[in-house]
Design an enzyme around this catalytic site. Structure first.
Site, PDB file in Angstrom:
ATOM      1  N   HIS A 266      89.768 -13.386  10.563  1.00 38.96           N
ATOM      2  CA  HIS A 266      90.903 -14.033  11.233  1.00 38.96           C
ATOM      3  C   HIS A 266      90.702 -14.128  12.742  1.00 38.96           C
ATOM      4  O   HIS A 266      91.279 -15.002  13.386  1.00 38.96           O
ATOM      5  CB  HIS A 266      92.189 -13.258  10.939  1.00 38.96           C
ATOM      6  N   CYS A 267      89.884 -13.273  13.335  1.00 38.54           N
ATOM      7  CA  CYS A 267      89.832 -13.180  14.799  1.00 38.54           C
ATOM      8  C   CYS A 267      88.819 -14.113  15.463  1.00 38.54           C
ATOM      9  O   CYS A 267      89.191 -14.968  16.261  1.00 38.54           O
ATOM     10  CB  CYS A 267      89.552 -11.739  15.218  1.00 38.54           C
ATOM     11  N   ILE A 268      87.536 -13.946  15.149  1.00 39.51           N
ATOM     12  CA  ILE A 268      86.498 -14.635  15.918  1.00 39.51           C
ATOM     13  C   ILE A 268      86.532 -16.167  15.749  1.00 39.51           C
ATOM     14  O   ILE A 268      86.327 -16.889  16.715  1.00 39.51           O
ATOM     15  CB  ILE A 268      85.100 -14.062  15.603  1.00 39.51           C
ATOM     16  N   ASP A 271      90.415 -16.871  17.805  1.00 41.57           N
ATOM     17  CA  ASP A 271      90.810 -16.456  19.155  1.00 41.57           C
ATOM     18  C   ASP A 271      90.204 -17.275  20.295  1.00 41.57           C
ATOM     19  O   ASP A 271      90.903 -17.590  21.269  1.00 41.57           O
ATOM     20  CB  ASP A 271      90.501 -14.972  19.354  1.00 41.57           C
TER      21      ASP A 271
END
Length: 431
Positions: A266-268, A271
């Site tokens: 979900h992050c890299i 974001d």
């Protein structure tokens, strides 16, 4: 504030966690282990039914652990029970839209459900990853209509720093803590001190929000660097793994990153685009960060072209091949397939090359993306005859539970995008 801090100190504060996913459920467990009573809130009825049976749906969290703390844990979709809790921790996803702009709809929907049940003396701790300014632009206005924030209600931002699939205890991971006021910060620090060893104070909520983005932008750029280097070194017939191992012998100024099939989670993949969007909103361009995203997103296409090229050397066409994908989780040893590069790879193979694609993942039985033509979205069993029936396989996620020896012995060709040390031989091609 004194009353709330006393409750926290005596473990009498009731914790409410909104969102029981990959961050929220482990956070529930941390507070349960610290002897707090915990309410877990979620709309997903499948999750709630599972939790009410003390069954975990996360590979990183055994059901036996849930059973141990079940007496102090209530999972529910009744958001009116927010009125009963003292600390509200929001662990909800913040995805991006198709145009790569932030999608905060889940946060807004959540607040519309809880706003009428908030009361004086509570604290909201926001953990979702987002762009700097979100907490005070989106959440604070809700609270100011009803409370004197910093005096009879407290607002804290502390970005999650979980590392699923590793043996690293969350208690030992330093956690950033920020608050709307000095009193908000004190409350936030007090609550997190009860579950982690080292809360790290920062001067403002915006600094904490940006720190989380920066951590993942750093990783995105370095992943794109190693993936682009891999592409060039393959052409030059230089082993990228040997280069990395040589470089990391330097005890300063270098941090190893390893190539793979693209990035996931979900992050890299998300974001950096939050920051790109924020920069554009202020009339600025972040060309370097944007380029890293494009490079990482291009890797599955590059892998497919390499497969096509290698098959051609063996006088075989990629079109209409029967393909086995090994692993669809975005990371080894977890059952999280959010934004997994496996899906991009599957789509290209199935749609562009008309391949019939199956997958095996010991931790994921059914793929979430099930509308891809020519894709069997249920994990197959790895019996010898089935393995032999595939034209080639691709290692996408290097789970420890996979019997790579058995696969290597029976598959015609195996493309390894993770450079597994255990995989070598005439039918193994490193990508």
């Amino acid at each position: 504030m004194v009353s709330l801090i006393n409750k926290i100190s005596k473990k009498k504060a009731i914790i409410g966690i909104i969102g029981l996913g990959y961050v929220g459920l482990p956070r529930c467990l941390q507070f349960l282990k610290s002897k707090f009573k915990v309410y877990g809130f979620d709309n997903d009825k499948k999750k709630l039914i599972s939790l009410q049976k003390n069954k975990s749906y996360l590979s990183s969290l055994p059901s036996s652990v849930l059973q141990k703390f079940s007496k102090n844990f209530i999972s529910t979709e009744d958001f009116s029970l927010i009125n009963k809790v003292d600390i509200i921790i929001i662990c909800l996803p913040t995805p991006i839209k198709k145009n790569f702009s932030p999608d905060l709809s889940i946060i807004r929907q959540s607040f519309s459900k809880i706003k009428n049940y908030l009361r004086e003396g509570q604290a909201i701790l926001f953990e979702s990853t987002t762009y700097p300014g979100t907490t005070e632009e989106l959440i604070l206005p809700y609270l100011k209509k009803k409370f004197n924030v910093g005096k009879n209600f407290y607002l804290v931002y502390s970005p999650e720093r979980d590392d699923p699939g590793t043996k690293l205890d969350n208690k030992n991971i330093p956690k950033l803590v920020s608050g709307h006021s000095s009193k908000c910060l004190l409350v936030g620090e007090k609550i997190y001190k009860s579950i982690i060893n080292k809360p790290v104070r920062v001067s403002s909520i915006k600094v904490a929000e940006m720190s989380k983005l920066y951590e993942n932008i750093f990783r995105s750029i370095n992943i794109s660097l190693v993936n682009e280097t891999k592409i060039i070194l393959k052409k030059l017939n230089i082993n990228i793994s040997e280069v990395i191992n040589a470089a990391k012998s330097k005890p300063f100024g270098f941090m190893p990153f390893y190539p793979g099939p693209g990035y996931g989670g979900h992050c890299i993949p998300v974001d950096p685009f939050y920051f790109i969007w924020l920069a554009k909103k202020h009339g600025l361009n972040s060309k370097f960060i944007e380029l890293s995203g494009k490079i990482n997103n291009s890797i599955p296409e590059w892998i497919c072209k390499q497969i096509q090229s290698e098959l051609k050397k063996k006088f075989k066409k990629i079109k209409n091949c029967k393909v086995l994908i090994l692993g669809i989780a975005y990371k080894k040893n977890i059952n999280d397939d959010r934004e997994s590069p496996a899906y991009n790879l599957i789509e290209i193979l199935a749609r562009k090359y008309k391949c019939k694609v199956s997958f095996y993942d010991p931790l994921i039985k059914v793929a979430k993306k099930n509308k891809i033509k020519n894709f069997n979205n249920k994990s197959i069993s790895l019996d010898t005859n089935k393995i032999k029936s595939f034209d080639f396989g691709v290692v996408v996620t290097d789970h420890d539970l996979v019997n790579y020896n058995k696969i290597k012995k029976n598959i015609k060709i195996l493309f390894d995008t993770r450079n597994l040390k255990t995989l070598s031989g005439n039918n193994i091609i490193k990508l």
